[in-house]
Enzyme design. Structure first.
Site, PDB file in Angstrom:
ATOM      1  N   HIS A 166       0.816  -1.221   0.000  1.00  0.00           N
ATOM      2  CA  HIS A 166       0.000   0.000   0.000  1.00  0.00           C
ATOM      3  C   HIS A 166       0.847   1.267   0.000  1.00  0.00           C
ATOM      4  O   HIS A 166       0.345   2.338  -0.305  1.00  0.00           O
ATOM      5  CB  HIS A 166      -0.929   0.021   1.222  1.00  0.00           C
ATOM      6  CG  HIS A 166      -2.080  -0.925   1.123  1.00  0.00           C
ATOM      7  ND1 HIS A 166      -3.389  -0.509   1.058  1.00  0.00           N
ATOM      8  CD2 HIS A 166      -2.115  -2.271   1.063  1.00  0.00           C
ATOM      9  CE1 HIS A 166      -4.181  -1.557   0.973  1.00  0.00           C
ATOM     10  NE2 HIS A 166      -3.432  -2.643   0.981  1.00  0.00           N
TER      11      HIS A 166
ATOM     12  N   HIS B 185      -2.694 -10.051   7.710  1.00  0.00           N
ATOM     13  CA  HIS B 185      -3.252  -9.262   8.804  1.00  0.00           C
ATOM     14  C   HIS B 185      -3.556 -10.066  10.053  1.00  0.00           C
ATOM     15  O   HIS B 185      -3.703  -9.517  11.137  1.00  0.00           O
ATOM     16  CB  HIS B 185      -4.498  -8.504   8.333  1.00  0.00           C
ATOM     17  CG  HIS B 185      -4.167  -7.311   7.493  1.00  0.00           C
ATOM     18  ND1 HIS B 185      -5.093  -6.383   7.111  1.00  0.00           N
ATOM     19  CD2 HIS B 185      -2.978  -6.890   6.966  1.00  0.00           C
ATOM     20  CE1 HIS B 185      -4.503  -5.435   6.377  1.00  0.00           C
ATOM     21  NE2 HIS B 185      -3.230  -5.736   6.279  1.00  0.00           N
TER      22      HIS B 185
HETATM   23 MN    MN Z   1      -1.747  -4.645   4.927  1.00  0.00          MN
END
Ligand code: MN
Length: 373
Positions: free
Chosen positions: A85, A194
């Site tokens: 990201h 995650h």
């Molecule tokens: Mn991530």
């Protein structure tokens, strides 16, 4: 020496454009930072996806600056790598690099980067490799090898990387096989997955620190079992001691998947549960059966002290459907082929190959494809 390993903080993420969800991410990030400061760690290790996008909002940048000032005032450094990201899509500055004046050190932008730290008269090799995707993906294993050669010379060593490693994600989403991970490091600090994992029964100790708040419904199952956490790691004289520290500020989340005649009970049960913090729980509601949608929406609106996603309405009465849990090989074959006949075929062939019964598997394949010999 001791450090805090955190990851996937996704600062600036604003679920359903809710300010309160954006705040949640800042709060859990700050709890992680304060945990490290209270423990008086020597430094911080962030393994990527610091911000939710490579071009974060001014608010997200400012919140990060405020947190990093706390580190700067205590003379602590945060080492970090980019996650998928964080890497700019066009030629732009990397957001986290703006904060280098506060002791934020970004490592391994295009290739593995080594720094040698010294705390309490001990050296430590810290290697960082930012997320490699697209064409860069082909270099990952080679970069790991370069680091691994260097790690041989140090008693204490850490590799930071942000990739999908099998078997922690479905095979299609993995860029690295566990067997290609370097072996000379003492602690492999990973980001990207995650859910948190800490495998510390052998060296190198391997960990996905996991995200500090939930970015998707997929994280609820693991969250309910393990909560969100960061790792407090002690490394000295070649020994690693890592411990997960659970975060208390993460907003409670759950899924309510009920028939129209018992959804209120299920929701009330969640409201009345004892929780880690006083944030209103966030639940996703699906209601099954021939329900009066307007009436249900009105009833849901009357419920206080809870945030509701949905409701989604399903005509079918809720059936307990056994979802594939990916615990058997056949589940992976099914997911890969999306065809039960092919999956069974692959599974049968695998069974014979597994036993090194080459003749039998050869015969089997010929028979299946009706090949004459
Ligand atoms: Mn991530």
């Amino acid at each position: 020496m001791r450090f805090l390993h955190l990851s996937d903080t996704h600062l600036g993420y604003k679920e359903y454009m809710m300010d309160l969800r954006e705040n949640d991410f800042y709060e859990s990030f700050n709890e992680a930072i304060d945990t490290g400061l209270n423990e008086n760690v020597d430094f911080f290790v962030h393994t990527g996806d610091l911000f939710d996008t490579w071009s974060p909002s001014n608010r997200a940048l400012n919140e990060f600056k405020k947190s990093m000032l706390k580190l700067y005032n205590k003379n602590k450094t945060m080492y970090l790598i980019m996650g998928d990201h964080d890497r700019p899509k066009r030629s732009d500055e990397i957001a986290s690099k703006i904060f280098d004046f506060l002791g934020v050190k970004l490592l391994g932008v295009n290739e593995i980067q080594n720094v040698v730290l010294n705390y309490n008269n001990e050296d430590l090799l810290l290697s960082g490799l930012s997320n490699m995707k697209g064409l860069r993906k082909n270099n990952i294993v080679n970069e790991y090898r370069k680091g691994d050669v260097e790690a041989k010379n140090y008693k204490n060593s850490i590799l930071m990387s942000h990739q999908g490693v099998s078997p922690y994600l479905i095979p299609e989403a993995c860029e690295v096989d566990s067997k290609d991970l370097p072996s000379n490091y003492k602690y492999l600090a990973f980001g990207h997955v995650h859910d948190s994992y800490l495998i510390d029964d052998k060296y190198p100790v391997f960990s996905y620190a996991g995200s500090t708040d939930l970015n998707s419904l997929n994280e609820i199952k693991n969250y309910l079992k393990n909560k969100k956490s960061v790792n407090l790691v002690e490394i000295s004289n070649g020994n690693v001691n890592a411990e997960k520290i659970k975060l208390k500020s993460t907003r409670y989340q759950n899924i309510v998947d009920s028939d129209y005649n018992n959804y209120l009970n299920d929701i009330n049960e969640i409201i009345n549960m004892k929780k880690e913090n006083n944030k209103e729980p966030l639940i996703s509601v699906t209601i099954h059966g021939d329900a009066d949608k307007v009436e249900i929406k009105n009833k849901l609106n009357e419920i206080k002290n809870i945030i509701i996603r949905g409701p989604v309405f399903e005509k079918e009465i809720r059936k307990i459907v056994e979802k594939p849990n990916m615990s058997k090989l056949i589940d992976y074959f099914n997911a890969y082929f999306n065809d039960s006949e092919m999956a069974n075929l692959a599974n049968t062939i695998y069974d014979t190959i597994k036993n090194e019964d080459v003749d039998n598997s050869y015969d089997l394949i010929k028979k299946i494809f009706q090949v004459e010999t």
